[in-house]
Design a protein around this motif. Structure first.
Motif, PDB file in Angstrom:
ATOM      1  N   PHE A 292     -17.881  25.904  12.124  1.00  0.00           N
ATOM      2  CA  PHE A 292     -18.931  26.923  12.185  1.00  0.00           C
ATOM      3  C   PHE A 292     -20.236  26.388  12.760  1.00  0.00           C
ATOM      4  N   PHE A 293     -20.585  25.147  12.410  1.00  0.00           N
ATOM      5  CA  PHE A 293     -21.908  24.637  12.760  1.00  0.00           C
ATOM      6  C   PHE A 293     -21.951  23.925  14.105  1.00  0.00           C
ATOM      7  N   SER A 294     -20.798  23.520  14.622  1.00  0.00           N
ATOM      8  CA  SER A 294     -20.797  22.752  15.866  1.00  0.00           C
ATOM      9  C   SER A 294     -21.001  23.628  17.095  1.00  0.00           C
ATOM     10  N   GLY A 295     -20.812  24.949  16.950  1.00  0.00           N
ATOM     11  CA  GLY A 295     -20.975  25.856  18.073  1.00  0.00           C
ATOM     12  C   GLY A 295     -19.795  25.894  19.000  1.00  0.00           C
TER      13      GLY A 295
ATOM     14  N   LEU B  91     -27.136  17.711   8.425  1.00  0.00           N
ATOM     15  CA  LEU B  91     -28.510  17.690   8.936  1.00  0.00           C
ATOM     16  C   LEU B  91     -28.531  17.404  10.432  1.00  0.00           C
ATOM     17  N   TYR B  92     -27.454  16.801  10.914  1.00  0.00           N
ATOM     18  CA  TYR B  92     -27.338  16.530  12.353  1.00  0.00           C
ATOM     19  C   TYR B  92     -27.442  17.825  13.159  1.00  0.00           C
ATOM     20  N   PHE B  93     -26.993  18.947  12.581  1.00  0.00           N
ATOM     21  CA  PHE B  93     -27.033  20.235  13.274  1.00  0.00           C
ATOM     22  C   PHE B  93     -28.327  21.001  13.000  1.00  0.00           C
ATOM     23  N   GLY B  94     -29.231  20.403  12.257  1.00  0.00           N
ATOM     24  CA  GLY B  94     -30.516  21.047  12.021  1.00  0.00           C
ATOM     25  C   GLY B  94     -30.804  21.249  10.539  1.00  0.00           C
ATOM     26  N   LEU B  95     -32.082  21.249  10.202  1.00  0.00           N
ATOM     27  CA  LEU B  95     -32.506  21.411   8.809  1.00  0.00           C
ATOM     28  C   LEU B  95     -32.091  22.774   8.250  1.00  0.00           C
ATOM     29  N   HIS B  96     -32.162  23.818   9.083  1.00  0.00           N
ATOM     30  CA  HIS B  96     -31.832  25.162   8.618  1.00  0.00           C
ATOM     31  C   HIS B  96     -30.364  25.252   8.183  1.00  0.00           C
ATOM     32  N   ILE B  97     -29.489  24.548   8.871  1.00  0.00           N
ATOM     33  CA  ILE B  97     -28.070  24.545   8.516  1.00  0.00           C
ATOM     34  C   ILE B  97     -27.884  23.963   7.121  1.00  0.00           C
ATOM     35  N   TYR B  98     -28.554  22.831   6.862  1.00  0.00           N
ATOM     36  CA  TYR B  98     -28.392  22.197   5.546  1.00  0.00           C
ATOM     37  C   TYR B  98     -29.025  23.039   4.440  1.00  0.00           C
ATOM     38  N   ILE B  99     -30.143  23.701   4.746  1.00  0.00           N
ATOM     39  CA  ILE B  99     -30.758  24.599   3.761  1.00  0.00           C
ATOM     40  C   ILE B  99     -29.793  25.735   3.421  1.00  0.00           C
ATOM     41  N   THR B 100     -29.076  26.229   4.421  1.00  0.00           N
ATOM     42  CA  THR B 100     -28.071  27.272   4.183  1.00  0.00           C
ATOM     43  C   THR B 100     -26.989  26.776   3.230  1.00  0.00           C
ATOM     44  N   ILE B 101     -26.548  25.522   3.403  1.00  0.00           N
ATOM     45  CA  ILE B 101     -25.537  24.938   2.511  1.00  0.00           C
ATOM     46  C   ILE B 101     -26.083  24.809   1.100  1.00  0.00           C
TER      47      ILE B 101
ATOM     48  N   THR C  79     -17.478  32.881  17.954  1.00  0.00           N
ATOM     49  CA  THR C  79     -17.418  33.885  16.889  1.00  0.00           C
ATOM     50  C   THR C  79     -17.995  33.359  15.588  1.00  0.00           C
ATOM     51  N   TYR C  80     -17.818  32.051  15.330  1.00  0.00           N
ATOM     52  CA  TYR C  80     -18.291  31.456  14.073  1.00  0.00           C
ATOM     53  C   TYR C  80     -19.761  31.048  14.127  1.00  0.00           C
ATOM     54  N   ASP C  81     -20.320  31.008  15.324  1.00  0.00           N
ATOM     55  CA  ASP C  81     -21.683  30.504  15.479  1.00  0.00           C
ATOM     56  C   ASP C  81     -22.697  31.623  15.255  1.00  0.00           C
ATOM     57  N   LYS C  82     -22.686  32.154  14.028  1.00  0.00           N
ATOM     58  CA  LYS C  82     -23.598  33.220  13.636  1.00  0.00           C
ATOM     59  C   LYS C  82     -24.148  32.915  12.250  1.00  0.00           C
ATOM     60  N   PRO C  83     -25.382  33.379  11.935  1.00  0.00           N
ATOM     61  CA  PRO C  83     -25.992  33.065  10.634  1.00  0.00           C
ATOM     62  C   PRO C  83     -25.140  33.477   9.443  1.00  0.00           C
ATOM     63  N   VAL C  84     -24.522  34.670   9.490  1.00  0.00           N
ATOM     64  CA  VAL C  84     -23.701  35.128   8.366  1.00  0.00           C
ATOM     65  C   VAL C  84     -22.500  34.212   8.174  1.00  0.00           C
ATOM     66  N   MET C  85     -21.875  33.804   9.276  1.00  0.00           N
ATOM     67  CA  MET C  85     -20.732  32.912   9.197  1.00  0.00           C
ATOM     68  C   MET C  85     -21.156  31.526   8.709  1.00  0.00           C
ATOM     69  N   HIS C  86     -22.378  31.115   9.011  1.00  0.00           N
ATOM     70  CA  HIS C  86     -22.888  29.840   8.514  1.00  0.00           C
ATOM     71  C   HIS C  86     -22.999  29.866   6.990  1.00  0.00           C
TER      72      HIS C  86
ATOM     73  N   ILE D 205     -29.050  41.852   4.099  1.00  0.00           N
ATOM     74  CA  ILE D 205     -30.315  42.579   3.894  1.00  0.00           C
ATOM     75  C   ILE D 205     -31.435  41.892   4.669  1.00  0.00           C
ATOM     76  N   GLY D 206     -31.458  40.560   4.587  1.00  0.00           N
ATOM     77  CA  GLY D 206     -32.478  39.809   5.335  1.00  0.00           C
ATOM     78  C   GLY D 206     -32.328  40.002   6.831  1.00  0.00           C
ATOM     79  N   ILE D 207     -31.081  40.028   7.310  1.00  0.00           N
ATOM     80  CA  ILE D 207     -30.843  40.232   8.745  1.00  0.00           C
ATOM     81  C   ILE D 207     -31.279  41.633   9.157  1.00  0.00           C
ATOM     82  N   TYR D 208     -31.059  42.616   8.271  1.00  0.00           N
ATOM     83  CA  TYR D 208     -31.471  43.993   8.574  1.00  0.00           C
ATOM     84  C   TYR D 208     -32.976  44.079   8.815  1.00  0.00           C
ATOM     85  N   PHE D 209     -33.734  43.279   8.051  1.00  0.00           N
ATOM     86  CA  PHE D 209     -35.191  43.250   8.227  1.00  0.00           C
ATOM     87  C   PHE D 209     -35.615  42.155   9.211  1.00  0.00           C
TER      88      PHE D 209
END
Length: 489
Positions: free
Chosen positions: A289-292, A366-376, A296-303, A438-442
């Motif tokens: 999902f995170f490697s891009g 974290l190699y794929f970015g701070l936001h990815i690890y925060i999602t985990i 199809t998997y490279d989306k915030p919801v899928m992350h 909900i967050g994506i909707y806004f």
């Protein structure tokens, strides 16, 4: 003799204490079989024309990717296909010949949906090829070779499910081929495509998979016949004894006592050790999902979905079978003055600790970015606050005993299907995705993550009330669980 076996199987089915539950399950599975049958028929008829529209040669393209088709089929079998067995020991004292018993047991697998459903793809696809001018004899030989490979997978599944070292070797092989293909180090299709094509081009090549199938059947037959004796499974393997006090857990009272028991259970038994291995595999699930690499998997919801599985691997493979891990001595436990709250709390703490450890080990993302690890991390908070409660609640409805000496079925016993437990899996996945949506909707992904994290925190804050509900349900299901654990066949 075969008629006698069929008669005994039918009696065992209708006399089972779980007959009504099995019947409902089979009806539901029947609808699923019809659904997937229609999908395979549609693929068999339409794939030729789809590939034509894509300016690809249909037959060559299918032959190129058949290796992945068969590998994926074998993987699905290892995870989902139930191995038909007989209640062997009562038969061995009766005048039944051992070869007949083994032949019948192996023959039952030939009728599995996992085998004949592939004919729903290969037969229509072969007919379409013939109608479009391909050589009839060549297509028939190709079809026979492909179906022989399907049945080779059938017997490989039986062998891999019973020989632990072969199962591990297969997993390593799949990961190695997949990694080499992804990083363009080695393309296995360059080797396999000429072979599949030769099933059509060269007469007699189709005999290779057929003879391999015969040899594999003989190997499987001899393996089971060799281990078919009355005291199979009764002899105790002699190992060097070791003791572990884990006295440092005594300070946690009743919870500590149960934790010691669970830690020893995990360290000493094949099946529970397998959950640790599968939890480690889950850690790398996020690479898809995170490697891009897959759009199809490279989306915030899928992350977020990946984060739930990456941090909650142990939660899903171990937690969903509480209290089945203790099924061999559950009746004895229930005769003791054991507080249910302490028992459930110990399982919960084990899941929580494993989730925290998994989240820390996932720091390489974290190699794929701070936001990815925060999602985990957010997904881990949800797993601790909500999913940990749901798996324990679902355990009250999962009443299938577990053979701790058997490493097979790492993702769970196929007989453990239960509608109530299945329904409880929906909030584990759908609720966090809905909150994030909900967050994506806004148009604010951070809002979605905050809602998911807040839900997990609230679940942790109100865990005492939640545990009261779980404890009450376990008490309601107590006697039906004990009865279910008595079922040996």
């Amino acid at each position: 003799m075969i008629k006698k076996f069929i008669y005994l199987e039918w009696k065992a089915f209708i006399r089972s204490a779980s007959f009504n539950k099995n019947l409902a399950m089979k009806i539901l599975l029947g609808f699923l079989m019809i659904y997937f049958s229609l999908i395979f028929i549609g693929m068999g008829v339409g794939l030729f024309y789809v590939l034509k529209d894509m300016k690809l040669e249909p037959f060559v393209t299918v032959n190129r990717f058949l290796v992945y088709y068969f590998l994926f089929d074998l993987l699905i079998r290892l995870l989902l296909q139930s191995i038909p067995v007989l209640n062997i020991k009562p038969l061995l004292v009766l005048p039944f010949k051992k070869p007949t018993i083994v032949h019948f047991s192996l023959g039952k697998t030939a009728l599995s949906f996992f085998n004949w459903m592939h004919a729903l793809f290969f037969v229509p696809f072969s007919v379409v090829l013939i109608l479009n001018g391909y050589d009839v004899v060549g297509i028939v030989f190709w079809h026979l070779g492909a179906m022989a490979l399907i049945y080779i997978n059938n017997f490989l599944n039986i062998i891999l499910s019973n020989i632990d070292k072969l199962f591990v070797a297969f997993i390593v092989l799949i990961l190695g081929l997949g990694g080499a293909q992804y990083y363009h180090l080695f393309d296995v299709t360059k080797i396999t495509t000429p072979f599949f094509q030769s099933l059509y081009d060269i007469e007699g090549i189709f005999l290779i998979p057929i003879l391999t199938l015969i040899g594999l059947y003989v190997f499987t037959f001899n393996y089971f016949k060799k281990n078919l004796y009355l005291d199979a499974g009764l002899s105790i393997k002699q190992d060097i004894a070791s003791t572990e006090n884990l006295s440092w857990l005594n300070q946690f009272g009743t919870v500590g006592t149960f934790l010691k028991n669970d830690i020893k259970l995990i360290k000493r038994n094949k099946r529970s050790k397998t959950t640790i291995v599968m939890s480690i595999f889950f850690l790398f699930y996020g690479l898809l999902f995170f490697s891009g690499g897959i759009e199809t998997y490279d989306k915030p919801v899928m992350h977020l979905l990946a984060g739930i599985f990456v941090s909650g691997g142990f939660l899903f493979v171990f937690g969903q079978f509480v209290p089945s891990w203790d099924s061999s001595y559950y009746q004895l436990m229930m005769t003791q003055n054991i507080p249910y709250r302490g028992y459930i709390m110990a399982k919960w703490w084990l899941i929580v600790i494993a989730t925290i450890v998994s989240t820390i080990l996932c720091s390489f993302y974290l190699y794929f970015g701070l936001h990815i690890y925060i999602t985990i991390v957010v997904a881990a908070i949800y797993n601790i606050g909500v999913n940990s409660h749901l798996v324990l609640l679902g355990g009250a409805f999962t009443k299938t005993p577990i053979d701790l000496s058997n490493a097979g079925g790492a993702f769970g016993d196929k007989k453990a299907f239960n509608v109530s437990a299945m329904l409880l899996t929906l909030p584990k996945i759908l609720l966090p995705l809905f909150l994030y949506g909900i967050g994506i909707y806004f148009n604010n992904n951070n809002l979605g993550l905050a809602l998911v994290a807040l839900t997990g925190i609230l679940g942790f804050v109100f865990k005492d009330k939640v545990f009261s509900l779980i404890e009450k349900r376990y008490k309601i299901e107590k006697y039906s669980t004990i009865s279910a654990y008595k079922q040996k066949n």
